[in-house]
Enzyme design. Structure first.
Site, PDB file in Angstrom:
ATOM      1  CD  GLU A  63      -3.107  -0.637   0.061  1.00 23.07           C
ATOM      2  OE1 GLU A  63      -3.159   0.548  -0.338  1.00 23.07           O
ATOM      3  OE2 GLU A  63      -3.840  -1.538  -0.368  1.00 23.07           O
ATOM      4  CB  CYS A 225     -12.945   3.662 -15.464  1.00 24.45           C
ATOM      5  SG  CYS A 225     -13.739   5.282 -15.425  1.00 24.45           S
ATOM      6  CB  CYS A 232     -17.773   3.419 -22.158  1.00 22.96           C
ATOM      7  SG  CYS A 232     -16.932   4.902 -21.543  1.00 22.96           S
ATOM      8  CB  CYS A 235     -17.862   0.200 -18.068  1.00 26.27           C
ATOM      9  SG  CYS A 235     -17.985   0.813 -16.365  1.00 26.27           S
ATOM     10  CB  CYS A 241     -21.377   5.933 -16.350  1.00 26.17           C
ATOM     11  SG  CYS A 241     -19.981   7.081 -16.411  1.00 26.17           S
TER      12      CYS A 241
END
Length: 401
Positions: A63, A225, A232, A235, A241
């Site tokens: 992380e 994205c 798209c 997606c 969206c």
């Protein structure tokens, strides 16, 4: 799925549907390969179930590395790091220079120093209990936020990944996805609180799947994205969206007005003595490159010849006189906030004992020893040019070096 109206309340109303669609897509197309995210898998190679905990140390390292760097860049560094510092205790007791050397090439080196400090603080807490049991590690967000270099998104990523805690994240991928889904009309960084509300809203709709949802959100942003040319058609959130409905998803997230990026020329002296040693100095522990080693030099003043810049800087920073000889290499390097051109010249040491007037320490080293010191990425080409000039074998400056 219905088109998504703008506004937090509306997102909350359909967040369960969004979660379901996202998880269905992710279970088929997400980055669920142990070779891509080894810290996210159980010791037997299985993806963790909601009731499972993961070893927090590997998640912590990943992380922090991912704060400013993409996954494909981080992966070899994470593997090499885990070989060098396989446990929290090993890292906590490591020398800072060894830590910076292992981080070399990842950039934003303050992350490495803060990770070392966080490991030392965590190990001091866990020493009486032992780090092997994940349940002994802190499970509260506020405890993680007390550690150096751990912000809200990093802490949420650690806790949701390791313990499936119902906490949201807000990295660049998630921010971009949310900006498009909501067709937010302002740069996201201006409305961080609102974006946190949206992200937490998605987790709150399925808190038992927080780990999977956060990973799915990141994978959606990283694979479909994307910043340019979002896919798209593939997606799972297309029908919800608002950016897609507008016909111009590329217009989101709305960008800040471009800033002028300053350009500077830096004169760098590669100083050699009669013994064939080269002079290096260690930067102060401040800024992005704090604690790293470098060849001495500094900014060119207006109207100043670069050779004069180098001679002046070496006198001001190290109290030495040099003869500035031939050019070794010219290196252009871009940071997020400035562009630099390093004009590098070979120099012969004439007089004066080098003193760290603007650095932590200075050191004469054999050229073959340069690989043992952590240098910023821009110096890799300088070192390679020096070794070629001297007729010496190239140094191994790989991640695993």
């Amino acid at each position: 799925m219905p088109s998504l109206p703008l506004g937090t309340t509306d997102l909350e109303a359909i967040s369960a549907d969004l979660d379901q669609a996202l998880l269905q897509w992710w279970e088929k197309h997400g980055r669920r390969d142990p070779a891509q995210k080894p810290w996210m898998f159980m010791p037997d190679g299985a993806w963790p179930e909601p009731q499972h905990s993961l070893p927090p140390y590997g998640v912590l390292v990943a992380e922090v590395m991912l704060q400013q760097t993409q996954l494909q860049v981080v992966l070899p560094y994470w593997r090499a790091w885990m070989e060098a510092f396989p446990r929290l205790e090993v890292l906590a007791e490591a020398d800072e220079q060894a830590v910076l050397l292992r981080w070399q090439g990842l950039g934003y080196y303050s992350r490495a120093r803060r990770l070392l400090a966080a490991a030392q603080q965590l190990f001091a807490e866990l020493r009486p209990i032992g780090e092997a049991d994940p349940q002994a590690w802190p499970h509260q967000l506020d405890r993680w936020l007390l550690l150096p270099g751990i912000g809200r998104s990093t802490a949420g990523g650690i806790l949701s990944s390791a313990f499936n805690s119902p906490l949201a994240i807000l990295d660049g991928n998630v921010r971009r996805v949310l900006a498009r889904v909501m067709a937010h009309s302002h740069p996201p960084m201006r409305h961080q609180g609102l974006f946190w509300t949206w992200s937490q809203c998605l987790i709150a709709a399925a808190p038992q799947r927080a780990r999977d949802l956060n990973q799915a959100l990141m994978d959606l942003g990283a694979t479909l994205c994307t910043p340019r040319h979002p896919a798209c058609a593939s997606c799972p959130w297309q029908s919800a969206c608002a950016a897609y409905a507008s016909g111009s998803p590329d217009h989101y997230p709305v960008k800040e007005a471009p800033r002028d990026v300053p350009f500077q020329v830096i004169g760098v002296g590669v100083v050699l003595n009669q013994a064939g040693q080269v002079l290096i100095d260690q930067r102060l522990n401040e800024g992005l490159l704090g604690g790293m080693w470098e060849f001495p030099g500094g900014k060119q003043e207006p109207g100043e010849l670069i050779q004069a810049t180098i001679a002046r800087e070496l006198m001001e920073e190290l109290a030495i006189e040099v003869t500035v000889d031939q050019e070794l290499i010219c290196v252009d390097h871009a940071y997020s906030h400035k562009r630099l051109r390093f004009e590098v010249y070979l120099c012969t040491w004439c007089s004066g004992e080098p003193q760290p007037l603007a650095s932590q320490q200075v050191r004469w080293v054999q050229p073959q020893e340069l690989g043992a010191y952590p240098f910023p990425a821009a110096n890799a080409r300088i070192i390679a040019a020096l070794m070629t000039h001297l007729g010496l074998p190239a140094l191994d400056q790989s991640v695993s070096g």
